[in-house]
Design an enzyme around this catalytic site. Structure first.
Site, PDB file in Angstrom:
ATOM      1  N   ASP A   1     -10.751   0.402 -24.056  1.00  0.00           N
ATOM      2  CA  ASP A   1     -11.670  -0.136 -22.755  1.00  0.00           C
ATOM      3  C   ASP A   1     -11.230   1.491 -21.887  1.00  0.00           C
ATOM      4  O   ASP A   1      -9.990   2.617 -22.720  1.00  0.00           O
ATOM      5  CB  ASP A   1     -10.315  -0.885 -22.329  1.00  0.00           C
ATOM      6  CG  ASP A   1     -10.624  -2.143 -21.852  1.00  0.00           C
ATOM      7  OD1 ASP A   1     -11.792  -2.333 -21.843  1.00  0.00           O
ATOM      8  OD2 ASP A   1      -9.985  -2.556 -22.169  1.00  0.00           O
TER       9      ASP A   1
ATOM     10  N   GLU B   1       2.231  -7.845   8.795  1.00  0.00           N
ATOM     11  CA  GLU B   1       2.318  -6.619   8.805  1.00  0.00           C
ATOM     12  C   GLU B   1       3.496  -5.895   7.357  1.00  0.00           C
ATOM     13  O   GLU B   1       3.423  -5.129   7.170  1.00  0.00           O
ATOM     14  CB  GLU B   1       2.753  -6.096  10.096  1.00  0.00           C
ATOM     15  CG  GLU B   1       2.799  -6.543  11.537  1.00  0.00           C
ATOM     16  CD  GLU B   1       1.284  -5.481  11.027  1.00  0.00           C
ATOM     17  OE1 GLU B   1       0.851  -4.288  10.910  1.00  0.00           O
ATOM     18  OE2 GLU B   1       0.202  -5.556  11.632  1.00  0.00           O
TER      19      GLU B   1
ATOM     20  N   ARG C   1      -3.896  -8.566 -19.917  1.00  0.00           N
ATOM     21  CA  ARG C   1      -4.623  -8.706 -21.285  1.00  0.00           C
ATOM     22  C   ARG C   1      -4.003  -7.425 -21.940  1.00  0.00           C
ATOM     23  O   ARG C   1      -4.878  -7.273 -23.704  1.00  0.00           O
ATOM     24  CB  ARG C   1      -6.174  -7.945 -20.748  1.00  0.00           C
ATOM     25  CG  ARG C   1      -6.368  -6.682 -19.958  1.00  0.00           C
ATOM     26  CD  ARG C   1      -7.183  -6.430 -18.816  1.00  0.00           C
ATOM     27  NE  ARG C   1      -8.693  -6.856 -19.769  1.00  0.00           N
ATOM     28  CZ  ARG C   1      -8.905  -5.866 -20.033  1.00  0.00           C
ATOM     29  NH1 ARG C   1      -8.916  -4.966 -20.619  1.00  0.00           N
ATOM     30  NH2 ARG C   1     -10.176  -6.257 -20.568  1.00  0.00           N
TER      31      ARG C   1
ATOM     32  N   PRO D   1       0.816  -1.353  -0.042  1.00  0.00           N
ATOM     33  CA  PRO D   1      -0.145  -0.266   0.067  1.00  0.00           C
ATOM     34  C   PRO D   1       1.344   1.197   0.109  1.00  0.00           C
ATOM     35  O   PRO D   1       0.269   2.179  -0.508  1.00  0.00           O
ATOM     36  CB  PRO D   1      -0.504  -0.567   1.442  1.00  0.00           C
ATOM     37  CG  PRO D   1      -0.092  -0.858   2.441  1.00  0.00           C
ATOM     38  CD  PRO D   1       1.025  -2.227   0.944  1.00  0.00           C
TER      39      PRO D   1
HETATM   40  N1  SAH Z   1       1.548  -3.060   7.186  1.00  0.00           N
HETATM   41  C1  SAH Z   1       0.807  -2.706   5.731  1.00  0.00           C
HETATM   42  C2  SAH Z   1       0.403  -3.326   5.466  1.00  0.00           C
HETATM   43  C3  SAH Z   1      -0.058  -5.211   5.649  1.00  0.00           C
HETATM   44  S1  SAH Z   1      -1.546  -5.302   4.897  1.00  0.00           S
HETATM   45  C4  SAH Z   1       1.288  -1.458   5.964  1.00  0.00           C
HETATM   46  O1  SAH Z   1       0.128  -0.416   6.754  1.00  0.00           O
HETATM   47  O2  SAH Z   1       2.137  -0.843   4.492  1.00  0.00           O
HETATM   48  C5  SAH Z   1      -0.321  -7.265   3.901  1.00  0.00           C
HETATM   49  C6  SAH Z   1       0.211  -7.168   2.235  1.00  0.00           C
HETATM   50  O3  SAH Z   1      -0.774  -6.825   1.830  1.00  0.00           O
HETATM   51  C7  SAH Z   1       1.391  -6.492   2.007  1.00  0.00           C
HETATM   52  O4  SAH Z   1       2.545  -6.969   2.771  1.00  0.00           O
HETATM   53  C8  SAH Z   1       1.006  -5.677   0.529  1.00  0.00           C
HETATM   54  O5  SAH Z   1       1.395  -6.822   0.143  1.00  0.00           O
HETATM   55  C9  SAH Z   1      -0.983  -6.305   0.446  1.00  0.00           C
HETATM   56  N2  SAH Z   1      -1.184  -4.893   0.293  1.00  0.00           N
HETATM   57  C10 SAH Z   1      -2.237  -4.707   1.091  1.00  0.00           C
HETATM   58  N3  SAH Z   1      -2.870  -3.354   0.216  1.00  0.00           N
HETATM   59  C11 SAH Z   1      -2.114  -3.246  -0.479  1.00  0.00           C
HETATM   60  C12 SAH Z   1      -2.430  -2.254  -1.400  1.00  0.00           C
HETATM   61  N4  SAH Z   1      -3.933  -1.178  -1.811  1.00  0.00           N
HETATM   62  N5  SAH Z   1      -1.802  -2.239  -2.864  1.00  0.00           N
HETATM   63  C13 SAH Z   1      -0.597  -3.501  -2.608  1.00  0.00           C
HETATM   64  N6  SAH Z   1      -0.693  -4.479  -2.033  1.00  0.00           N
HETATM   65  C14 SAH Z   1      -1.002  -3.883  -0.579  1.00  0.00           C
END
Ligand code: SAH
Length: 251
Positions: free
Chosen positions: A169, A116, A154, A89
């Site tokens: 698209d 995490e 795609r 994220p």
């Molecule tokens: N503690 C982290 C979130 C961990 S969620 C933080 O706050 O940054 C667990 C995993 O889900 C992450 O390591 C990632 O690989 C995935 N993930 C969660 N949300 C995501 C998003 N919006 N985009 C891409 N990967 C995501």
């Protein structure tokens, strides 16, 4: 194109290669899907891949070694110039432009976090870039990785049955897509816009372009600000806006 996924949940990633358009692309050999589980690179008999965070606090952190070793094992099976992307994220927001750039690569290796997230040192050791699929958090990188893999797949030539459909698209031309209709001509009192039944291809083309412009103006005006409109587009959008205003005035 070769897509690799490093995941503790191979079952989730496998659906990409077995269902729908992407499943067919894998079957046809246009896409090769290769999955590696860090669990098989754990250093102990229990298959430990995570551990408690230094400094305390809740949750677990994915250890460097099993993740790094899984990435290295998979990289050996992917083309040399492949890119290794961590789903996170905190990464750069993914969009159609990025999908297009990824689609030009011979290989893409997507790394899924869990818990995490990953030990920060993995980034330096094995990751080229971080990509986010939106400003929200899900429990693992698998669904984000499948989003990216699907958006990229795609765009690989031949993957979509009708080669044209990717060109029309949303976002491809910097606009949202136009509305679509199929049979019947009337359902619950709602009719298909008559122009679509006219058989006049030029009229249909102009109507679709006008709707795409109008929708983008209504729903995502910022997309129009970053795009130059051609003369025809500008006049179709002006028409759409004038019609929308006169409709509002009548209410
Ligand atoms: N503690 C982290 C979130 C961990 S969620 C933080 O706050 O940054 C667990 C995993 O889900 C992450 O390591 C990632 O690989 C995935 N993930 C969660 N949300 C995501 C998003 N919006 N985009 C891409 N990967 C995501």
């Amino acid at each position: 194109m070769h897509i690799g996924i490093v995941t503790l949940f191979p079952e989730i990633a496998a659906s990409f290669g077995s269902l729908g358009v992407t499943g067919r692309a894998v079957e046809d050999g246009r896409i090769t899907l290769d999955i590696e589980n860090p669990r098989s690179h754990a250093g102990d008999a229990h298959g430990t891949v995570d551990d408690r965070p230094y400094g305390g606090g809740p949750g677990m952190v994915l250890k460097v070694e099993p993740m790094r070793d899984a990435i290295e094992a998979l990289r050996k099976r992917l083309p040399d110039a492949s890119r290794t992307v961590l789903m996170s994220p905190q990464g750069r927001p993914f969009d159609q432009d990025r999908a297009r750039q990824f689609a030009e690569l011979d290989g893409l290796l997507l790394v899924c976090g869990r818990y995490e997230g990953v030990d920060e040192r993995l980034l330096e050791l094995a990751i080229d870039e971080e990509v986010s699929v939106g400003d929200f958090v899900v429990s693992g990188g698998e669904l984000p990785a499948l989003l990216v893999a699907d958006a990229v797949a795609r765009l690989v030539p031949g993957v979509l049955g009708a080669e044209k459909s990717a060109e029309q698209d949303s976002f491809v031309e910097g606009l949202l897509d136009c509305p679509h209709y199929t049979r019947p001509e009337e359902v619950s009192g709602l009719k298909v816009p008559p122009v679509l039944l006219s058989g006049d291809h030029e009229k249909v083309r102009r109507w679709r372009l006008k709707q795409a412009l109008g929708r983008t103006w209504r729903r995502r005006p910022e997309l129009l600000r970053s795009r130059r409109l051609r003369d025809e587009e500008q006049s179709l959008l002006d028409e759409f806006i004038a019609e929308a205003k006169s409709l509002n005035g009548r209410k």
